[in-house]
Enzyme design. Structure first.
Site, mmCIF file in Angstrom:
data_model
loop_
_atom_site.group_PDB
_atom_site.id
_atom_site.type_symbol
_atom_site.label_atom_id
_atom_site.label_comp_id
_atom_site.label_asym_id
_atom_site.label_seq_id
_atom_site.Cartn_x
_atom_site.Cartn_y
_atom_site.Cartn_z
ATOM 1 N N HIS A 255 0.844 -1.202 0.000
ATOM 2 C CA HIS A 255 0.000 0.000 0.000
ATOM 3 C C HIS A 255 0.882 1.255 0.000
ATOM 4 O O HIS A 255 0.843 2.065 0.928
ATOM 5 C CB HIS A 255 -0.901 -0.017 1.243
ATOM 6 N N LEU A 264 -4.047 1.736 -9.275
ATOM 7 C CA LEU A 264 -2.731 1.547 -9.883
ATOM 8 C C LEU A 264 -2.272 0.095 -9.765
ATOM 9 O O LEU A 264 -1.607 -0.430 -10.662
ATOM 10 C CB LEU A 264 -1.715 2.485 -9.240
ATOM 11 N N ARG A 266 -4.173 -2.534 -9.936
ATOM 12 C CA ARG A 266 -4.832 -3.314 -10.991
ATOM 13 C C ARG A 266 -4.253 -2.975 -12.365
ATOM 14 O O ARG A 266 -4.191 -3.838 -13.250
ATOM 15 C CB ARG A 266 -6.344 -3.094 -10.925
ATOM 16 N N TYR A 298 -11.472 -8.802 -2.143
ATOM 17 C CA TYR A 298 -10.852 -8.343 -0.898
ATOM 18 C C TYR A 298 -10.669 -9.495 0.089
ATOM 19 O O TYR A 298 -9.671 -9.546 0.822
ATOM 20 C CB TYR A 298 -11.691 -7.228 -0.277
#
Length: 438
Positions: A255, A264, A266, A298
């Site tokens: 992250h 970004l 993906r 998720y």
């Protein structure tokens, strides 16, 4: 978060100010590849083989329709003059990237109407539409060399994976893409310098997943860059589809930015696949099936951190790629069918007393076919904008639009008398149906 699996990483206690406690436990992912290694069960091997076949079918379909194509960063080019003499794959690629950006943004709660996205002045309409446009441009930057296959700043290893040139900045394109995504933001184009929590809207940092401390991010991203591209790549023996799955997970877990990590991350899937020689990646939109299975997406990422379930994540990722390939093939075939139907319909308009359709070799026929070519790349238009783009007079384009409306190809979609917009209903509908994640 729950106590993580040692296979996935460790918790590290770090001091923090401004919260209910003086320290927080941040998650630090273990280096890739997983240790113990991925368990290649018979089922996983079968799924990998199946998805590779579906991607190969898509690539073969594109080859057959276009007479061969090559991929260079954001562009797709025909390599022969087959298939009606039209290089429609570049248009298909552009539409696919817009669709990917729209779906990826929707995963994050940014939802833009598909017809609005296709409008030539889309960026002037609404902020959500403008945000999708920025993601398209950010993706273009991300896929430029040295990240792209055959780029002038990159070179390919024996396995087809691009390698870094000595001295290059591995994340320069990523940082440029982030700056494009958040223009004017003080933190744009740089890794985050603050602690963040990731969780449902409204959750506190104490209850959320807490990614690595900002002081740890540069080293983790440097390690990810080595994993991603260097000649000593520890993922080298693994299939490129599995490499893409692992790299996407690692990026999302690190992250590295304050915002924009999902979008970004993906986009990095496409970059990784293209750089590994998976040409069909130029034609797929993996965020569409991800959007349809957002909760599962998720959950699968979380299961890696909490239980070390890399195998479950890889299988989910392969399912997403397979669905993306199937959907792209369906739309690719559909665009050719829609084109043929539209061509027959517009040629029948103005047939005269003989009832014979206009000839494609006549002046009027050539003008209609050229306008169809234009509409394939711009399926939502305004007459004034189209006239300027085509270098034709307003009355000429008005007459073409009226003929296409009479043929049932174009439809006015605003209901207004001024600033009217016309959409190629068959083509827009095809792409819009695809947005539903078939």
């Amino acid at each position: 978060m729950r106590t993580p699996s040692p296979r996935a990483g460790t918790l590290r206690s770090r001091p923090v100010e401004g919260f209910s406690r003086t320290t927080v436990e941040t998650f630090v992912p273990a280096p890739l590849p997983p240790d113990p290694p991925l368990e290649f069960t018979r089922e996983l091997h079968a799924e990998l083989t199946d998805v590779r076949a579906r991607l190969a079918y898509l690539e073969g379909l594109a080859e057959g329709l276009a007479g061969g194509f090559e991929v260079d960063a954001f562009n797709v080019r025909r390599t022969s003059g087959k298939a009606e003499g039209r290089d429609f794959l570049t248009t298909f690629r552009r539409m696919t990237m817009l669709r990917e950006a729209g779906a990826s943004s929707a995963v994050e709660g940014i939802r833009a109407d598909w017809t609005a996205l296709l409008h030539p002045n889309a960026s002037e309409d609404k902020e959500d539409v403008a945000a999708v446009g920025r993601l398209v441009r950010a993706t273009e930057l991300l896929l430029e060399p040295p990240f792209s296959q055959n780029g002038q700043n990159g070179q390919n290893g024996q396995d087809g994976r691009a390698e870094w040139i000595e001295g290059s900045d591995p994340w320069s394109a990523l940082l440029a893409a982030h700056a494009e995504l958040f223009p004017g933001d003080a933190g744009a184009g740089a890794f985050r310098r603050e602690l963040v929590g990731v969780g449902p809207r409204g959750s506190s940092i104490e209850s959320a997943y807490i990614p690595p401390h900002p002081d740890d991010v540069p080293a983790l991203m440097k390690d990810l860059a080595r994993t991603d591209r260097s000649g000593t790549d520890p993922l080298g023996p693994l299939d490129p589809l599995i490499c893409a799955a692992l790299i996407h997970y690692q990026f999302e877990t690190i992250h590295p930015f304050r915002d924009g990590n999902g979008r970004l991350g993906r986009a990095l899937i496409l970059r990784e696949l293209l750089a590994s020689g998976v040409r069909a990646a130029a034609l797929i939109a993996p965020s569409v099936p991800i959007l349809a299975r957002r909760g599962d997406y998720y959950a699968a990422l979380t299961a890696v951190r909490e239980r070390g379930d890399f195998e479950g994540w890889v299988r989910f990722f392969l399912d997403i790629l397979g669905r993306s390939a199937d959907e792209a093939a369906w739309i690719l075939r559909g665009t050719r069918a829609v084109r043929r139907e539209a061509e027959a319909a517009v040629m029948a308009v103005g047939a005269g007393e003989s009832g014979r359709p206009e000839s494609a070799s006549s002046a009027a026929g050539r003008r209609k076919l050229a306008f169809l070519d234009f509409l394939e790349a711009n399926p939502v238009i305004e007459i004034g904008w189209a006239a300027k783009a085509l270098g034709l007079s307003f009355p000429t384009v008005t007459a073409l639009v009226e003929a296409f409306v009479e043929a049932g190809v174009l439809r006015e979609v605003t209901g207004r008398r001024r600033s009217r917009r016309f959409a190629w209903v068959g083509l827009v509908g095809l792409w819009e149906e695809g947005m539903g994640g078939r």
